[in-house]
Design an enzyme around this catalytic site. Structure first.
Site, PDB file in Angstrom:
ATOM      1  N   GLU A   1      14.008  14.156 -42.168  1.00 53.84           N
ATOM      2  CA  GLU A   1      13.446  13.581 -40.940  1.00 53.84           C
ATOM      3  C   GLU A   1      12.500  12.417 -41.212  1.00 53.84           C
ATOM      4  O   GLU A   1      11.313  12.474 -40.866  1.00 53.84           O
ATOM      5  CB  GLU A   1      12.708  14.661 -40.141  1.00 53.84           C
ATOM      6  CG  GLU A   1      13.546  15.877 -39.806  1.00 53.84           C
ATOM      7  CD  GLU A   1      12.888  16.820 -38.812  1.00 53.84           C
ATOM      8  OE1 GLU A   1      11.675  16.703 -38.581  1.00 53.84           O
ATOM      9  OE2 GLU A   1      13.595  17.684 -38.258  1.00 53.84           O
TER      10      GLU A   1
ATOM     11  N   GLU B   1      19.258  21.865 -39.800  1.00 54.24           N
ATOM     12  CA  GLU B   1      18.203  22.668 -39.161  1.00 54.24           C
ATOM     13  C   GLU B   1      18.588  22.863 -37.709  1.00 54.24           C
ATOM     14  O   GLU B   1      19.090  21.941 -37.054  1.00 54.24           O
ATOM     15  CB  GLU B   1      16.824  21.968 -39.154  1.00 54.24           C
ATOM     16  CG  GLU B   1      16.101  21.971 -40.453  1.00 54.24           C
ATOM     17  CD  GLU B   1      14.717  21.275 -40.372  1.00 54.24           C
ATOM     18  OE1 GLU B   1      14.072  21.290 -39.306  1.00 54.24           O
ATOM     19  OE2 GLU B   1      14.310  20.717 -41.403  1.00 54.24           O
TER      20      GLU B   1
HETATM   21  C1  BGP Z   1      11.135  20.327 -37.795  1.00 58.46           C
HETATM   22  C2  BGP Z   1      10.620  20.088 -39.221  1.00 58.46           C
HETATM   23  C3  BGP Z   1      10.113  21.334 -39.845  1.00 58.46           C
HETATM   24  C4  BGP Z   1       9.375  22.284 -38.893  1.00 58.46           C
HETATM   25  C5  BGP Z   1      10.041  22.429 -37.523  1.00 58.46           C
HETATM   26  C6  BGP Z   1       9.229  23.280 -36.544  1.00 58.46           C
HETATM   27  O1  BGP Z   1      11.211  19.114 -37.123  1.00 58.46           O
HETATM   28  O2  BGP Z   1      11.617  19.565 -40.094  1.00 58.46           O
HETATM   29  O3  BGP Z   1       9.372  20.978 -40.996  1.00 58.46           O
HETATM   30  O4  BGP Z   1       8.048  21.912 -38.804  1.00 58.46           O
HETATM   31  O5  BGP Z   1      10.309  21.150 -36.993  1.00 58.46           O
HETATM   32  O6  BGP Z   1       8.207  22.628 -35.886  1.00 58.46           O
HETATM   33  P1  BGP Z   1       7.015  23.308 -35.018  1.00 58.46           P
HETATM   34  O7  BGP Z   1       6.325  24.293 -35.856  1.00 58.46           O
HETATM   35  O8  BGP Z   1       6.128  22.161 -34.641  1.00 58.46           O
HETATM   36  O9  BGP Z   1       7.586  23.976 -33.808  1.00 58.46           O
END
Ligand code: BGP
Length: 474
Positions: free
Chosen positions: A179, A377
């Site tokens: 990302e 993801e």
């Molecule tokens: C994604 C990232 C992760 C993780 C996830 C959850 O965009 O790649 O590293 O942080 O988001 O995010 P949050 O905890 O803000 O809900």
């Protein structure tokens, strides 16, 4: 629809079979799971530093030292991955653990640790997918300007070469960045990553240098003639216009240029989108580059695309003129739009739109040469998840099962329509430390009880995933 039924009543009926060898697993990152932030020679990164400066910015005052202790418990954790059906797992290497100063001398203890993790994964039958950069700039390099400074691109190239040399004999899926737009947004536009700036000029320079670093790492990898694939992981957010009014369509196109095509085009096609370049030129915001940079980007495109998908982006034409004195932001060109009746994850505040995953995949097929890709993801964050525990202490996360199932139906359809999608990785294996949100939103197949010596307990969804992987479908 293909329905597999062996006629044996003990065999489940598989309505959604996936291709043989489909990658089932999950993803995470070094700063979010390792802990040991100040141990065994690791240098500080921007998260260690920012937490020391402003612990109040982190949910519950919890910082990166309190990531899920994988550094100490990796053996047990990898066994658990196997237990819940993983055949592949993506993690990242901590740049500041390997190079405490960002460049120069290598920390042997880091080499030992990553060797042990990689060997244990392979021994357990789980293929390691390794990412080089997941938001964690070494502090020593941030002090020199981080990605704003071209010198850091050179350091990253050195770091990537060291990783390929040290681990490339066993790792055959590499990713240059996770990302890459997020550190641009967080660090240089919207203030949720260090260095907390709101500076469009710097944001563009950081984005350009990040992209250049990716191409240079790919070039290095290919020159080393290792037997593997290299790619990038992008968070793609399909941009949906409010209506088919030309002004709404235009708003969606510009949002897509800023947030998707900015990295997708150079990564896959080796060129930057001309509409984005035109906007930057008109704003006087083109990045500083050197001769040959665009050629390096053109010649070193990826083999494999990881797609992170959480939520769509809905936009409409701007309803008022932007304040001419306000700092420039992409939102200068569009407004966000809340679609009436949209389905929400009530526990995180993000829209759930399963078909978005299909739209992204079809776009990759139609406009990006059907490049080999996978869902790197996808997941659902839930606050205060302990409330869903049953009397045996197992979290009954049926919402997560439904979330995965509904997204997989669309992935399945994309495969049937010829998209070259090779796997599905969930965010994430176990509950982990999530930057400024710390442990607010839990995403894991495995619950981590911090107060109870970091005890791991498989949630209902973890057992469901095991069956899904074993049956290669559902
Ligand atoms: C994604 C990232 C992760 C993780 C996830 C959850 O965009 O790649 O590293 O942080 O988001 O995010 P949050 O905890 O803000 O809900």
């Amino acid at each position: 629809m293909i329905v597999l039924n062996s006629g044996d009543s003990r065999q489940p009926t598989i309505r959604y079979p996936f291709p043989q060898g489909f990658w089932w697993g999950s993803a995470t990152s070094a700063p979010q799971i390792e802990g040991a932030a100040h141990l065994d020679g690791k240098g500080k990164n921007i998260w260690d530093h920012w937490y020391e400066q402003e612990p109040n910015r982190f949910y519950g005052g919890v910082g990166p030292t309190d990531a899920s202790q994988f550094y100490f418990r990796y053996e047990e954790d990898i066994e658990l991955m196997k237990e819940i059906g993983h055949n592949s797992f993506r993690f990242s290497i901590s740049w500041s653990r390997l190079f405490p100063n960002g460049y120069g001398e290598i920390n042997q203890k880091a080499v030992d640790f990553y060797n042990k993790v990689i060997d244990k994964l392979i021994e357990t039958g789980i293929e390691p997918f390794v990412n080089l950069y997941h938001f964690d700039m070494p502090l020593a390099l941030q002090e020199k300007g981080g990605w704003e400074n071209r010198f850091v691109v050179d350091c990253y190239e050195q770091y990537s070469a060291a990783c390929f040399r040290l681990f490339g004999d066993r790792v055959s899926k590499w990713f240059t960045h996770n990302e890459p737009i997020v550190p641009v947004e967080g660090g240089y536009l919207y203030n949720f990553h260090y260095p907390n700036e709101c500076n469009f000029t710097k944001a563009v320079q950081v984005a350009f240098h990040t992209m250049l670093s990716s191409a240079r790492a790919i070039k290095t990898y290919r020159e080393m003639k290792l037997d593997g694939k290299i790619g990038i992981i992008l968070n793609l957010t399909p941009s949906y216009p409010r209506s088919s009014h030309p002004a709404d369509l235009e708003a969606a196109r510009i949002a897509d240029a800023f947030f998707n095509r900015s990295f997708l085009d150079p990564s896959v096609k080796g060129t930057f989108p001309s509409d984005l370049v035109e906007i930057l030129r008109a704003e006087g915001q083109l990045p500083v580059m050197q001769e040959g940079d665009l050629r390096v980007i053109a010649e070193n495109t990826i083999d494999l695309l990881g797609i992170n998908y959480y939520q769509p982006r809905r936009v409409k034409a701007r309803e008022s003129l932007p304040n001419p004195h306000a700092p420039l932001l992409p939102e200068h060109y569009f407004d966000y739009y809340e679609m009436p009746g949209r389905k929400m994850n009530p526990y995180r505040g993000w829209e759930i739109y399963e078909k978005g995953i299909y739209d992204l995949l079809i776009n990759v097929k139609e406009n990006y040469g059907n490049i080999e890709c996978f869902i790197s993801e996808n997941g659902i964050g839930v606050e205060n998840e302990a409330r869903f525990q049953d009397e045996n202490g197992i979290i009954q996360d049926d919402y997560r099962i439904e979330f995965v199932r509904e997204h997989l139906k669309w992935v399945h359809r994309a495969i049937q329509e010829g998209v070259n999608v090779k796997g599905y990785h969930m965010w994430t294996f176990m509950d982990n430390w999530s930057w400024i949100n710390a442990y607010k939103n839990r995403y894991g197949f495995i619950a981590v009880d911090i107060a109870n010596n970091w005890k791991r307990t498989v949630k209902k969804s973890g057992w469901w995933f095991k069956k899904l992987a074993e049956n290669n479908g559902f």
